[in-house]
Design a protein around this motif. Structure first.
Motif, mmCIF file in Angstrom:
data_model
loop_
_atom_site.group_PDB
_atom_site.id
_atom_site.type_symbol
_atom_site.label_atom_id
_atom_site.label_comp_id
_atom_site.label_asym_id
_atom_site.label_seq_id
_atom_site.Cartn_x
_atom_site.Cartn_y
_atom_site.Cartn_z
ATOM 1 N N SER A 46 0.738 -1.213 0.064
ATOM 2 C CA SER A 46 -0.152 0.135 -0.022
ATOM 3 C C SER A 46 1.012 1.380 -0.125
ATOM 4 N N GLU A 47 2.139 1.152 1.019
ATOM 5 C CA GLU A 47 2.895 2.189 0.826
ATOM 6 C C GLU A 47 3.502 2.555 -0.450
ATOM 7 N N ARG A 48 4.040 1.449 -0.961
ATOM 8 C CA ARG A 48 4.592 1.566 -2.324
ATOM 9 C C ARG A 48 3.761 2.139 -3.521
ATOM 10 N N LEU A 49 2.401 1.653 -3.468
ATOM 11 C CA LEU A 49 1.267 2.213 -4.300
ATOM 12 C C LEU A 49 1.093 3.602 -4.329
ATOM 13 N N HIS A 50 0.981 4.003 -2.875
ATOM 14 C CA HIS A 50 0.630 5.489 -2.658
ATOM 15 C C HIS A 50 1.829 6.327 -3.150
ATOM 16 N N SER A 51 3.257 5.893 -2.864
ATOM 17 C CA SER A 51 4.447 6.760 -3.475
ATOM 18 C C SER A 51 4.510 6.837 -4.746
ATOM 19 N N VAL A 52 3.998 5.653 -5.518
ATOM 20 C CA VAL A 52 3.966 5.854 -7.205
ATOM 21 C C VAL A 52 2.999 6.967 -7.587
ATOM 22 N N GLN A 53 1.588 6.800 -6.884
ATOM 23 C CA GLN A 53 0.651 7.495 -7.263
ATOM 24 C C GLN A 53 1.140 9.054 -6.942
ATOM 25 N N GLN A 54 1.800 9.315 -5.776
ATOM 26 C CA GLN A 54 2.113 10.705 -5.547
ATOM 27 C C GLN A 54 3.236 11.190 -6.523
ATOM 28 N N LEU A 55 4.107 10.345 -6.860
ATOM 29 C CA LEU A 55 5.232 10.734 -7.977
ATOM 30 C C LEU A 55 4.410 10.944 -9.151
ATOM 31 N N LEU A 56 3.807 10.188 -9.617
ATOM 32 C CA LEU A 56 2.918 10.371 -10.891
ATOM 33 C C LEU A 56 2.055 11.478 -10.992
ATOM 34 N N LYS A 57 1.548 12.004 -9.788
ATOM 35 C CA LYS A 57 0.945 13.129 -9.612
ATOM 36 C C LYS A 57 1.879 14.518 -9.637
ATOM 37 N N ALA A 58 2.880 14.156 -9.072
ATOM 38 C CA ALA A 58 3.853 15.508 -9.041
ATOM 39 C C ALA A 58 4.364 15.793 -10.447
ATOM 40 N N TYR A 59 4.863 14.392 -11.087
ATOM 41 C CA TYR A 59 5.459 14.533 -12.656
ATOM 42 C C TYR A 59 4.247 15.059 -13.443
ATOM 43 N N SER A 60 3.008 14.741 -13.510
ATOM 44 C CA SER A 60 2.066 15.385 -14.252
ATOM 45 C C SER A 60 1.787 16.959 -14.099
ATOM 46 N N LEU A 61 1.978 17.337 -12.592
ATOM 47 C CA LEU A 61 1.780 18.810 -12.395
ATOM 48 C C LEU A 61 3.047 19.540 -12.916
ATOM 49 N N PHE A 62 4.195 18.906 -12.820
ATOM 50 C CA PHE A 62 5.446 19.374 -13.428
ATOM 51 C C PHE A 62 5.579 19.668 -14.880
ATOM 52 N N GLU A 63 5.016 18.590 -15.644
ATOM 53 C CA GLU A 63 4.870 18.667 -17.121
ATOM 54 C C GLU A 63 3.685 19.770 -17.515
ATOM 55 N N LYS A 64 2.812 19.803 -16.752
ATOM 56 C CA LYS A 64 1.666 20.961 -17.165
ATOM 57 C C LYS A 64 2.303 22.231 -17.129
ATOM 58 N N ASP A 65 3.214 22.345 -15.776
ATOM 59 C CA ASP A 65 3.907 23.672 -15.365
ATOM 60 C C ASP A 65 4.769 24.153 -16.624
ATOM 61 N N VAL A 66 5.691 23.045 -16.984
ATOM 62 C CA VAL A 66 6.492 23.429 -18.146
ATOM 63 C C VAL A 66 5.937 23.917 -19.433
ATOM 64 N N GLU A 67 4.769 23.324 -19.768
ATOM 65 C CA GLU A 67 4.009 23.676 -21.001
ATOM 66 C C GLU A 67 3.512 24.949 -20.819
#
Length: 67
Positions: A46-67
């Motif tokens: 559960s902790e691993r899945l939560h970490s991956v979910q948070q990393l994906l969320k952060a990455y998508s926000l970073f990509e949106k910000d870069v565009e």
């Protein structure tokens, strides 16, 4: 680099915990140890899945910000 999907696959905890074939003939101490093991495994995954979910969320926000 190899990817092990079993590290992230989540099981149905209720089904695993109360599987009669797994606990047949086990002493109460063995049943408790097995339950603790399943709960710990569930917690780690559960902790691993939560970490991956948070990393994906952060990455998508970073990509949106870069565009």
């Amino acid at each position: 680099m190899s990817f092990n999907l079993k590290k992230f696959s989540q099981m149905d905890l209720g089904t695993k915990k109360f599987d009669p074939s797994m606990l047949a003939g086990a002493t109460p101490e063995e049943k408790l140890a097995k339950k603790d093991s399943l709960m710990q495994d569930f917690s780690i995954k559960s902790e691993r899945l939560h970490s991956v979910q948070q990393l994906l969320k952060a990455y998508s926000l970073f990509e949106k910000d870069v565009e």
